[in-house]
Design a protein around this motif. Sequence first.
Motif, PDB file in Angstrom:
ATOM      1  N   SER A 377       0.834  -1.219   0.000  1.00 51.00           N
ATOM      2  CA  SER A 377       0.000   0.000   0.000  1.00 51.00           C
ATOM      3  C   SER A 377       0.858   1.253   0.000  1.00 51.00           C
ATOM      4  CB  SER A 377      -0.915  -0.014   1.227  1.00 51.00           C
ATOM      5  OG  SER A 377      -0.135  -0.013   2.411  1.00 51.00           O
ATOM      6  N   ASP A 378       1.984   1.233   0.712  1.00 52.49           N
ATOM      7  CA  ASP A 378       2.885   2.391   0.691  1.00 52.49           C
ATOM      8  C   ASP A 378       3.444   2.611  -0.703  1.00 52.49           C
ATOM      9  OD1 ASP A 378       2.439   2.775   3.354  1.00 52.49           O
ATOM     10  OD2 ASP A 378       4.208   1.604   3.989  1.00 52.49           O
ATOM     11  N   ARG A 379       3.773   1.514  -1.349  1.00 51.53           N
ATOM     12  CA  ARG A 379       4.294   1.643  -2.725  1.00 51.53           C
ATOM     13  C   ARG A 379       3.222   2.215  -3.652  1.00 51.53           C
ATOM     14  NH1 ARG A 379       7.222  -4.275  -3.175  1.00 51.53           N
ATOM     15  NH2 ARG A 379       8.912  -3.880  -1.645  1.00 51.53           N
ATOM     16  N   ASP A 380       1.986   1.726  -3.479  1.00 54.77           N
ATOM     17  CA  ASP A 380       0.904   2.252  -4.318  1.00 54.77           C
ATOM     18  C   ASP A 380       0.685   3.731  -4.052  1.00 54.77           C
ATOM     19  OD1 ASP A 380       0.575  -0.263  -5.334  1.00 54.77           O
ATOM     20  OD2 ASP A 380      -1.000  -0.818  -3.913  1.00 54.77           O
ATOM     21  N   ARG A 381       0.742   4.117  -2.778  1.00 56.37           N
ATOM     22  CA  ARG A 381       0.575   5.542  -2.471  1.00 56.37           C
ATOM     23  C   ARG A 381       1.682   6.384  -3.087  1.00 56.37           C
ATOM     24  NH1 ARG A 381      -0.744   4.890   3.993  1.00 56.37           N
ATOM     25  NH2 ARG A 381      -2.818   3.917   3.761  1.00 56.37           N
ATOM     26  N   GLU A 382       2.907   5.894  -2.996  1.00 54.65           N
ATOM     27  CA  GLU A 382       4.009   6.636  -3.609  1.00 54.65           C
ATOM     28  C   GLU A 382       3.817   6.770  -5.115  1.00 54.65           C
ATOM     29  OE1 GLU A 382       7.517   4.635  -2.529  1.00 54.65           O
ATOM     30  OE2 GLU A 382       7.494   5.282  -0.426  1.00 54.65           O
ATOM     31  N   ARG A 383       3.364   5.671  -5.735  1.00 54.30           N
ATOM     32  CA  ARG A 383       3.131   5.736  -7.184  1.00 54.30           C
ATOM     33  C   ARG A 383       2.032   6.753  -7.507  1.00 54.30           C
ATOM     34  NH1 ARG A 383       3.023  -0.767  -8.448  1.00 54.30           N
ATOM     35  NH2 ARG A 383       5.264  -1.159  -8.031  1.00 54.30           N
ATOM     36  N   GLU A 384       0.940   6.730  -6.709  1.00 54.45           N
ATOM     37  CA  GLU A 384      -0.140   7.698  -6.950  1.00 54.45           C
ATOM     38  C   GLU A 384       0.328   9.124  -6.745  1.00 54.45           C
ATOM     39  OE1 GLU A 384      -3.272   6.602  -4.414  1.00 54.45           O
ATOM     40  OE2 GLU A 384      -3.841   4.777  -5.515  1.00 54.45           O
ATOM     41  N   GLU A 385       1.124   9.354  -5.703  1.00 52.15           N
ATOM     42  CA  GLU A 385       1.642  10.705  -5.483  1.00 52.15           C
ATOM     43  C   GLU A 385       2.551  11.142  -6.609  1.00 52.15           C
ATOM     44  OE1 GLU A 385       3.468  10.655  -1.726  1.00 52.15           O
ATOM     45  OE2 GLU A 385       1.577  10.584  -0.576  1.00 52.15           O
ATOM     46  N   ASN A 386       3.396  10.213  -7.084  1.00 56.00           N
ATOM     47  CA  ASN A 386       4.271  10.557  -8.213  1.00 56.00           C
ATOM     48  C   ASN A 386       3.452  10.888  -9.457  1.00 56.00           C
ATOM     49  OD1 ASN A 386       6.591  10.144  -6.697  1.00 56.00           O
ATOM     50  ND2 ASN A 386       6.691   7.952  -7.219  1.00 56.00           N
ATOM     51  N   ASP A 387       2.403  10.084  -9.695  1.00 56.67           N
ATOM     52  CA  ASP A 387       1.562  10.368 -10.865  1.00 56.67           C
ATOM     53  C   ASP A 387       0.861  11.725 -10.715  1.00 56.67           C
ATOM     54  OD1 ASP A 387       2.295   7.941 -11.879  1.00 56.67           O
ATOM     55  OD2 ASP A 387       0.532   6.880 -11.084  1.00 56.67           O
ATOM     56  N   ARG A 388       0.387  12.009  -9.523  1.00 55.32           N
ATOM     57  CA  ARG A 388      -0.274  13.311  -9.312  1.00 55.32           C
ATOM     58  C   ARG A 388       0.678  14.473  -9.504  1.00 55.32           C
ATOM     59  NH1 ARG A 388      -3.629  11.871  -3.760  1.00 55.32           N
ATOM     60  NH2 ARG A 388      -5.129  10.407  -4.725  1.00 55.32           N
ATOM     61  N   SER A 389       1.904  14.324  -8.962  1.00 58.20           N
ATOM     62  CA  SER A 389       2.883  15.401  -9.123  1.00 58.20           C
ATOM     63  C   SER A 389       3.234  15.595 -10.596  1.00 58.20           C
ATOM     64  CB  SER A 389       4.138  15.079  -8.322  1.00 58.20           C
ATOM     65  OG  SER A 389       4.702  13.861  -8.762  1.00 58.20           O
ATOM     66  N   ARG A 390       3.335  14.477 -11.339  1.00 58.66           N
ATOM     67  CA  ARG A 390       3.605  14.606 -12.780  1.00 58.66           C
ATOM     68  C   ARG A 390       2.464  15.311 -13.491  1.00 58.66           C
ATOM     69  NH1 ARG A 390       5.741   8.434 -13.860  1.00 58.66           N
ATOM     70  NH2 ARG A 390       7.723   8.626 -12.675  1.00 58.66           N
ATOM     71  N   ASP A 391       1.213  14.945 -13.123  1.00 58.10           N
ATOM     72  CA  ASP A 391       0.059  15.610 -13.745  1.00 58.10           C
ATOM     73  C   ASP A 391       0.042  17.096 -13.422  1.00 58.10           C
ATOM     74  OD1 ASP A 391      -0.704  13.184 -14.760  1.00 58.10           O
ATOM     75  OD2 ASP A 391      -2.066  12.723 -13.077  1.00 58.10           O
ATOM     76  N   ARG A 392       0.380  17.454 -12.186  1.00 54.99           N
ATOM     77  CA  ARG A 392       0.413  18.864 -11.826  1.00 54.99           C
ATOM     78  C   ARG A 392       1.466  19.622 -12.629  1.00 54.99           C
ATOM     79  NH1 ARG A 392       0.283  18.021  -5.260  1.00 54.99           N
ATOM     80  NH2 ARG A 392      -1.917  17.305  -5.116  1.00 54.99           N
ATOM     81  N   ILE A 393       2.633  19.001 -12.769  1.00 54.20           N
ATOM     82  CA  ILE A 393       3.704  19.650 -13.553  1.00 54.20           C
ATOM     83  C   ILE A 393       3.280  19.847 -14.997  1.00 54.20           C
ATOM     84  CG2 ILE A 393       6.039  19.329 -14.426  1.00 54.20           C
ATOM     85  CD1 ILE A 393       6.618  17.846 -11.753  1.00 54.20           C
ATOM     86  N   LYS A 394       2.604  18.808 -15.546  1.00 47.09           N
ATOM     87  CA  LYS A 394       2.136  18.928 -16.927  1.00 47.09           C
ATOM     88  C   LYS A 394       1.093  20.046 -17.062  1.00 47.09           C
ATOM     89  CE  LYS A 394       2.944  14.137 -18.247  1.00 47.09           C
ATOM     90  NZ  LYS A 394       2.314  12.865 -18.667  1.00 47.09           N
ATOM     91  N   ASP A 395       0.149  20.117 -16.074  1.00 50.20           N
ATOM     92  CA  ASP A 395      -0.865  21.185 -16.120  1.00 50.20           C
ATOM     93  C   ASP A 395      -0.237  22.566 -16.031  1.00 50.20           C
ATOM     94  OD1 ASP A 395      -2.787  19.253 -16.305  1.00 50.20           O
ATOM     95  OD2 ASP A 395      -3.189  19.184 -14.142  1.00 50.20           O
ATOM     96  N   LYS A 396       0.746  22.700 -15.159  1.00 51.43           N
ATOM     97  CA  LYS A 396       1.432  23.984 -15.046  1.00 51.43           C
ATOM     98  C   LYS A 396       2.137  24.343 -16.352  1.00 51.43           C
ATOM     99  CE  LYS A 396       2.236  23.837 -10.069  1.00 51.43           C
ATOM    100  NZ  LYS A 396       3.281  23.757  -9.004  1.00 51.43           N
ATOM    101  N   GLY A 397       2.739  23.364 -17.009  1.00 52.97           N
ATOM    102  CA  GLY A 397       3.407  23.639 -18.285  1.00 52.97           C
ATOM    103  C   GLY A 397       2.420  24.091 -19.342  1.00 52.97           C
ATOM    104  N   HIS A 398       1.236  23.435 -19.416  1.00 53.93           N
ATOM    105  CA  HIS A 398       0.228  23.830 -20.394  1.00 53.93           C
ATOM    106  C   HIS A 398      -0.289  25.227 -20.095  1.00 53.93           C
ATOM    107  CE1 HIS A 398       0.137  20.103 -22.590  1.00 53.93           C
ATOM    108  NE2 HIS A 398      -0.087  19.385 -21.465  1.00 53.93           N
ATOM    109  N   ARG A 399      -0.517  25.503 -18.837  1.00 54.29           N
ATOM    110  CA  ARG A 399      -1.028  26.835 -18.478  1.00 54.29           C
ATOM    111  C   ARG A 399      -0.025  27.935 -18.809  1.00 54.29           C
ATOM    112  NH1 ARG A 399      -3.496  25.442 -12.484  1.00 54.29           N
ATOM    113  NH2 ARG A 399      -5.245  24.119 -13.232  1.00 54.29           N
ATOM    114  N   SER A 400       1.232  27.685 -18.534  1.00 52.69           N
ATOM    115  CA  SER A 400       2.251  28.695 -18.829  1.00 52.69           C
ATOM    116  C   SER A 400       2.360  28.951 -20.331  1.00 52.69           C
ATOM    117  CB  SER A 400       3.601  28.238 -18.273  1.00 52.69           C
ATOM    118  OG  SER A 400       3.983  27.020 -18.874  1.00 52.69           O
ATOM    119  N   LYS A 401       2.225  27.877 -21.122  1.00 53.91           N
ATOM    120  CA  LYS A 401       2.293  28.046 -22.575  1.00 53.91           C
ATOM    121  C   LYS A 401       1.104  28.838 -23.083  1.00 53.91           C
ATOM    122  CE  LYS A 401       4.941  23.868 -23.539  1.00 53.91           C
ATOM    123  NZ  LYS A 401       4.929  22.540 -24.191  1.00 53.91           N
TER     124      LYS A 401
END
Length: 438
Positions: A377-401
């Motif tokens: 479960s800890d591994r799954d949580r880490e994976r979900e957090e990593n995916d969320r952080s990646r999605d946030r970074i992608k959203d920020k990149g799209h917004r800045s563009k």
Amino acid sequence: MIYTAIDNFYLTEEQLHNTPSSKDGIDHDTETTLRVYGCDLIQESGILLRLPQAVMATAQVLFHRFYCKKSFARFNVKRVAASSVWLASKLEENPRKARHVLLVFHRMECRREQLPIEHIDPFSKKYSELKNDLNRTERHLLKEMGFICHVEHPHKFICNYLATLETQELSQEAWNLANDSLRTTLCVRFKSEVIACGVVYAAARRFQVPLPENPPWWKAFDAEKHQIDEICRVLAHLYCRPKAHYISVCKDGETFASSRLWDSKSESVPKQPPSEASTNGNATSIHVPLEDKSVETIDSRGAVPLVSDKPKDSKADDDSKSLTVGEEAVDKSASNSKSCLKTEASGERIRDPERERDRYRERDREKSRDRDRGRESDRDREREENDRSRDRIKDKGHRSKSGNSEKSRHHHSSRDREHHGSYPSSREKDRHRHHQYN
């Protein structure tokens, strides 16, 4: 006084005949058989434990020294042999675990006595009792030796004597005779130098190898002819004896394959044959032997079926008599059922430790499973957090563009407006020119 010399444990022949075992009524032949049997156990266990020969030789010498001061009737030969091996392995700097020593001696006893080989659970009470007895016997050994356990073997003298006599072909035979001499009491009667001379002499006589006798060669090694003759006589008597077997002379008859705890368990919980105990739904009937034949079985719910021996067409007096007999039988059956319940309760108490061990094992397994699940479960949580952080970074990149593109568009439109506003149109220029000429 405490003598710390190496060769301080030697007895005379008269002292060996007046041992503590002989005082307890054990004859000399039985004592010799038990000594040979214990040394056989030590030698076989050393081979199974992969110990060097020095450890087994030290254990056999300690074994003989102990029974020169203690009786075979008080200390079991198998327990003392196991403790001697365990102590000698530590003295010779080749230690073995107590669990391995106990398992090896238990397996050897099962094979020698033709018993079913069963595994000893290291978490059982039987194993804890065996280990405590091993420690206790080791303390008795050290106490009787005065903690002076140094042993000098004849093997190292054999090599030097044969090299001096230039008879190296006798080395293997003399070595074998020295190993066999440890099964007798020669190690507590003669010094190692004398035993080495005796086995060299016996090996030379067997292979008919001449040795210098003028002057006698044993004089150079501080030995006497009568001592060498005695050593040869004892070795010949050893080879004429049949194979040693175990003789139960100890008052405490416990061994590795049988102990008081397990014997009491088998006695306190009698096994019932399947024909006598039957199950019908929730009610179980248990056969109880009663004096009166009118009651055969007792139901666990409390119902007692009564079966009268008289015919059905009996009179009312007979019926009343049968009822009174039935009531007495009910009272007897109730008392017997109470005794059965007590025996069942005692059996359940004995079985409780096994159930507790099973529960502890199941709890440990569940804890390990929960840990594994928690890790997953800890591994799954880490994976979900990593995916969320990646999605946030992608959203920020799209917004800045998108923001940059809107800013550039706004900037261009304002430039065009300023440009158009700063320069006048062509019609205004014409009007201005015409106004000037007029």
